[in-house]
Design an enzyme around this catalytic site. Structure first.
Site, PDB file in Angstrom:
ATOM      1  N   LYS A   1      -2.644   6.492   1.275  1.00  0.00           N
ATOM      2  CA  LYS A   1      -2.475   6.967   2.653  1.00  0.00           C
ATOM      3  C   LYS A   1      -1.542   8.179   2.668  1.00  0.00           C
ATOM      4  O   LYS A   1      -0.382   8.092   3.042  1.00  0.00           O
ATOM      5  CB  LYS A   1      -1.939   5.827   3.516  1.00  0.00           C
ATOM      6  CG  LYS A   1      -2.594   5.788   4.891  1.00  0.00           C
ATOM      7  CD  LYS A   1      -2.322   4.484   5.606  1.00  0.00           C
ATOM      8  CE  LYS A   1      -2.734   4.563   7.059  1.00  0.00           C
ATOM      9  NZ  LYS A   1      -4.180   4.596   7.288  1.00  0.00           N
TER      10      LYS A   1
ATOM     11  N   ARG B   1       0.837  -1.204   0.000  1.00  0.00           N
ATOM     12  CA  ARG B   1       0.000   0.000   0.000  1.00  0.00           C
ATOM     13  C   ARG B   1       0.872   1.254   0.000  1.00  0.00           C
ATOM     14  O   ARG B   1       0.562   2.248  -0.651  1.00  0.00           O
ATOM     15  CB  ARG B   1      -0.932  -0.029   1.214  1.00  0.00           C
ATOM     16  CG  ARG B   1      -2.031   1.006   1.148  1.00  0.00           C
ATOM     17  CD  ARG B   1      -3.095   0.738   2.204  1.00  0.00           C
ATOM     18  NE  ARG B   1      -2.568   0.888   3.551  1.00  0.00           N
ATOM     19  CZ  ARG B   1      -3.253   0.596   4.656  1.00  0.00           C
ATOM     20  NH1 ARG B   1      -4.492   0.139   4.585  1.00  0.00           N
ATOM     21  NH2 ARG B   1      -2.707   0.754   5.850  1.00  0.00           N
TER      22      ARG B   1
HETATM   23  C1  LIG Z   1      -5.277   3.809   7.557  1.00  0.00           C
HETATM   24  C2  LIG Z   1      -6.684   4.063   7.187  1.00  0.00           C
HETATM   25  C3  LIG Z   1      -7.684   3.106   7.372  1.00  0.00           C
HETATM   26  C4  LIG Z   1      -7.464   1.804   8.074  1.00  0.00           C
HETATM   27  O1  LIG Z   1      -6.611   0.942   7.416  1.00  0.00           O
HETATM   28  P1  LIG Z   1      -5.957  -0.302   8.168  1.00  0.00           P
HETATM   29  O2  LIG Z   1      -5.007  -0.860   7.172  1.00  0.00           O
HETATM   30  O3  LIG Z   1      -7.050  -1.243   8.499  1.00  0.00           O
HETATM   31  O4  LIG Z   1      -5.316   0.233   9.401  1.00  0.00           O
HETATM   32  C5  LIG Z   1      -8.965   3.413   6.926  1.00  0.00           C
HETATM   33  N1  LIG Z   1      -9.247   4.602   6.347  1.00  0.00           N
HETATM   34  C6  LIG Z   1      -8.318   5.555   6.181  1.00  0.00           C
HETATM   35  C7  LIG Z   1      -8.692   6.838   5.550  1.00  0.00           C
HETATM   36  C8  LIG Z   1      -7.004   5.310   6.589  1.00  0.00           C
HETATM   37  O5  LIG Z   1      -6.084   6.262   6.409  1.00  0.00           O
END
Ligand SMILES: *Cc1c(COP(=O)(O)O)cnc(C)c1O
Length: 340
Positions: free
Chosen positions: A183, A81
């Site tokens: 992210k 990711r």
């Molecule tokens: C990090 C994040 C999540 C959760 O992702 P995980 O991999 O389950 O920790 C969900 N939504 C957003 C906007 C995020 O930045």
């Protein structure tokens, strides 16, 4: 020796630990990387990250198992990711194998900070990357830093899961062809006003709609969402502007393959919300947070599981996934990454 911390009362704040992992990108390549003790970052005041927010991050956890082994949960998906985030932000990708090795190194170096089994606490791991050289005209940096810091964090819900209240905000999180699926720090910068405002109005989180039509459910500022229908189907919204949560993807697998439930990833309309019997947010921090109510501009949608207890399916999903993460339930192949 595990550090003498009051684990049960530890919050979710940052506690500085002994070592961080750092690798710098310069002249078109990443250097070898090392563990260092200096917790300050030394960069130009005109660094691309400071001027144009060229940064992305990840979040995962390390746990101690009953056998006192230390493990991480699916860090390969965090590595992938982060590579996708970097590509979207015109940053160099930090290779997956190196990412996994760096996670291992930094957790091992801070091993005394990994909370004991059964404490409810864990070691939060935060990999991040930023454009570090001076950039004035709008363009990507040419130098970058990849860094991983770790911090022990307490149980998200002290004294058990408590249902929360969401509101449908008058703000959007992600444009249809924007950066909602990666992210990027910028997604969080622009969510800060909305979350401060939600808290002022007495709500726990914002439940964002798709910004194109404002008719479909997407996710909250930092967590994906799942629903349970009256006939026990687990439903999660499908959209290419949702951040692909690793917790959500794992929960959908657990629902189908461990609990034998039907699962659907599909568009979920705001109008449908009153049809569901359970609702929960999902992400690394809390795994699952049950939702008791959703406020849509004064109209209250009451989730049948209510504000007092966690819905039955939500609780089963939570118990199964956390059981897998802590090594008490056999994991699908490749989900548990041994550190030591
Ligand atoms: C990090 C994040 C999540 C959760 O992702 P995980 O991999 O389950 O920790 C969900 N939504 C957003 C906007 C995020 O930045």
């Amino acid at each position: 020796m595990v550090k003498g911390i009051d684990w049960k009362n530890l919050g979710f704040g940052y506690t500085k630990t002994d070592y961080r992992y750092v690798s710098n990108f310069k002249d078109g390549k990443w250097n070898g990387g090392e563990l260092i003790q200096d917790d300050l970052v030394h960069i130009s005041e005109c660094a691309c990250v400071l001027q144009y927010a060229q940064t992305c991050f990840e979040g995962l956890k390390a746990y101690r198992t009953k056998e006192n082994k230390i493990v991480c949960f699916r860090p390969d998906l965090n590595a992938e990711r982060m590579m996708a985030s970097a590509a979207r932000l015109e940053m160099p990708q930090f290779p997956k194998e190196r990412f996994l090795d760096a996670v291992k190194q930094v957790v091992k170096a801070n091993i005394d900070w990994v909370p004991p089994y059964g404490s409810g606490a864990s070691l939060y791991i935060r990999p991040f990357m930023f454009g570090s050289d001076a950039i004035m005209g709008v363009k990507p940096a040419t130098e970058y830093q990849f860094r991983i810091i770790v911090s022990p964090v307490g149980p998200y819900f002290k004294g058990g899961m408590k249902p929360i209240v969401l509101r449908i905000p008058d703000f959007d999180r992600a444009a249809p062809l924007g950066t909602g699926h990666v992210k990027a720090g910028l997604n969080y910068a622009m969510s800060l006003h909305a979350i401060v405002d939600a808290h002022k109005q007495g709500f726990n989180e914002n439940l964002y709609l798709d910004s194109g039509t404002r008719t479909k459910i997407e996710e909250t500022g930092g967590a994906n969402i799942i629903f349970v229908t009256k006939d026990n189907t687990v439903v999660t919204p499908k959209s290419n502007t949702i951040l692909p949560s690793i917790t959500r993807r794992s929960l959908m697998y657990v629902a189908e393959h461990y609990l034998g439930l039907k699962v659907e990833e599909r568009e979920v309309y705001l109008e449908e919300l009153s049809d569901f019997k359970e609702c929960a947010l999902c992400g690394t921090a809390a795994v699952l947070s049950p939702v008791g109510k959703i406020n849509d501009h004064g109209k209250e949608i009451l989730i049948p599981s209510g504000m007092e207890k966690t819905g039955e399916i939500t609780q089963k999903l939570y118990n199964t996934l956390t059981g897998i993460q802590k090594g008490n339930i056999e994991a699908p192949k490749g989900w548990i990454f041994p550190i030591s």
